[in-house]
Design an enzyme around this catalytic site. Structure first.
Site, PDB file in Angstrom:
ATOM      1  N   TYR A 132       0.822  -1.207   0.000  1.00 33.83           N
ATOM      2  CA  TYR A 132       0.000   0.000   0.000  1.00 33.83           C
ATOM      3  C   TYR A 132       0.863   1.269   0.000  1.00 33.83           C
ATOM      4  CZ  TYR A 132      -4.193  -2.750   0.971  1.00 33.83           C
ATOM      5  OH  TYR A 132      -5.231  -3.643   0.894  1.00 33.83           O
ATOM      6  N   LYS A 179       3.459 -14.519   4.906  1.00 30.19           N
ATOM      7  CA  LYS A 179       3.730 -15.388   3.759  1.00 30.19           C
ATOM      8  C   LYS A 179       5.254 -15.437   3.597  1.00 30.19           C
ATOM      9  CE  LYS A 179       2.116 -17.791   0.311  1.00 30.19           C
ATOM     10  NZ  LYS A 179       1.276 -18.972   0.430  1.00 30.19           N
TER      11      LYS A 179
END
Ligand code: NAI
Length: 340
Positions: A132, A179
């Site tokens: 972002y 992740k």
């Protein structure tokens, strides 16, 4: 209505927002006032409403207002998908005021029909970086690169915030979701910081889950989770998933918190499909208002309003269509106020 202990009125910035924003924010203001909350609102436009009027989605007057009041209640703002239009105002506000922690409490509510009962978890998401950061460019025709930025400073800061909040809320377990099996350096750094901070909080169990596995486990056994800590993108997605576990977007509030300012807002967006119809569920905005009241120390009106909202949901008489009822936003708000 019970008598209210006098407290100093708190100035706060009010951003009605776009779509259903003005409808649910008006309901929240009425409910807060009826519960005895003492807030002096400074109403400011942002997003589409401001862009259409003055050509900018974030006017200077809004920035000045938040700098002055240091607390805000915000309706959702429209951000166009894809290439057209201005960049997300939500992201810009979070960056401008360094609102680095996004907090979303997700709880089973009385009377609400949902797939699970007994869900009670807090989702904390890093709010300023990750993909972002807005660094996206075309490096060759047909090839676009988006940069995922993770820093030790922001990761440590959000981990400290999360563990501190978990301690205050008497949570037993913080789960960092990542992740790092694929994004070894970036999510790896986030995890390293979370582990480091976790070691300072011996009473809170710390564990880690890969995001895909976490999603599967959340939709199977959400009751087993207590407190989730995530980077920006996974946090955005997983917190909406968590809203679905307890009855949907119309019920879940949120806070964007920094060291100097905090802006409270529902998790939901502008809901273009129902905007203007007067049927939006006002409770997510009202629960966000309750978080604001607690943030400024007005706990008595906050508790009163929360109890009335729970009674409203439990009695199942006056509910908006998303909760299986037929009532309008206005009728539901009036019933809530009657229950105070
Ligand atoms: P959305 O949350 O606006 O709507 C998703 C679904 O949930 C729709 O079916 C809607 O009717 C329903 N819903 C949402 N809030 C509800 C409420 N209070 N009562 C009853 N039903 C409700 O998500 P969507 O469609 O992805 O986004 C629409 C716009 O909102 C986009 O421009 C997006 O960028 C913006 N948005 C803004 C946010 C913010 O300002 N914080 C957050 C999320 C989206």
């Amino acid at each position: 209505m019970a008598r209210v202990r006098a407290t100093r009125p708190q100035p706060a910035t009010l951003i009605p927002g776009d779509g259903i924003g003005p409808e649910v924010i008006a309901a929240a203001v009425l409910a807060i006032e009826a519960a005895g909350g003492r807030i002096v609102w400074d109403v400011q436009k942002a997003g589409k409403a401001s862009f259409d009027e003055s050509g900018t989605p974030i006017p200077d007057s809004l920035i000045r207002s938040i700098r002055r009041t240091r607390v805000g209640l915000k309706g959702p703002l429209e951000t166009q998908v894809g290439r057209v239009g201005y960049r997300s105002v939500n992201v810009a506000l979070r960056k401008t005021f360094d609102l680095y922690a996004n907090v979303r409490p997700i709880r089973t509510l009385p009377g609400v029909r949902s797939a699970f009962s007994g869900v009670d978890l807090i989702v904390v998401r890093e709010n300023t970086e990750d993909v972002y950061s807005g660094i996206e460019h075309q490096i060759a025709p047909g090839v676009v690169e988006a940069v995922k930025v993770i820093t030790a400073r922001a990761s440590r800061r959000i981990a400290r915030y999360a563990f501190e909040l978990a301690r205050r809320e008497r949570r037993r377990r913080v789960t960092a979701i990542h992740k790092a099996n694929i994004m070894k350096l970036s999510d790896g750094l986030f995890l390293a910081c979370a582990r480091q901070v976790g070691k300072l909080h011996r009473r809170i169990k710390y564990d880690e889950l890969i995001v895909d596995n976490a999603c599967m486990q959340l939709v199977l056994r959400p009751q087993e989770f207590d407190f989730l800590l995530l980077v920006n993108l996974y946090g955005d997605i997983v917190s909406d998933l968590c809203s679905g576990l307890v009855g949907g977007l119309g019920l879940v509030p949120g806070a964007n918190v920094g060291d100097r300012c905090a802006i409270f807002e529902a998790v939901h967006g502008t809901a273009p499909d129902i905007a203007g119809k007067g049927v939006a569920n006002p409770l997510a905005a009202i629960f966000s208002g309750i978080m604001l009241l607690r943030h400024v120390g007005q706990t008595a009106p906050a508790n009163r309003l929360e109890r009335a909202a729970h009674r409203l949901l439990a009695e199942r008489r006056v509910l908006t269509p998303d909760l299986g009822g037929k009532a309008t936003t206005k009728k539901m708000t009036e019933r809530l106020i009657a229950l105070l």
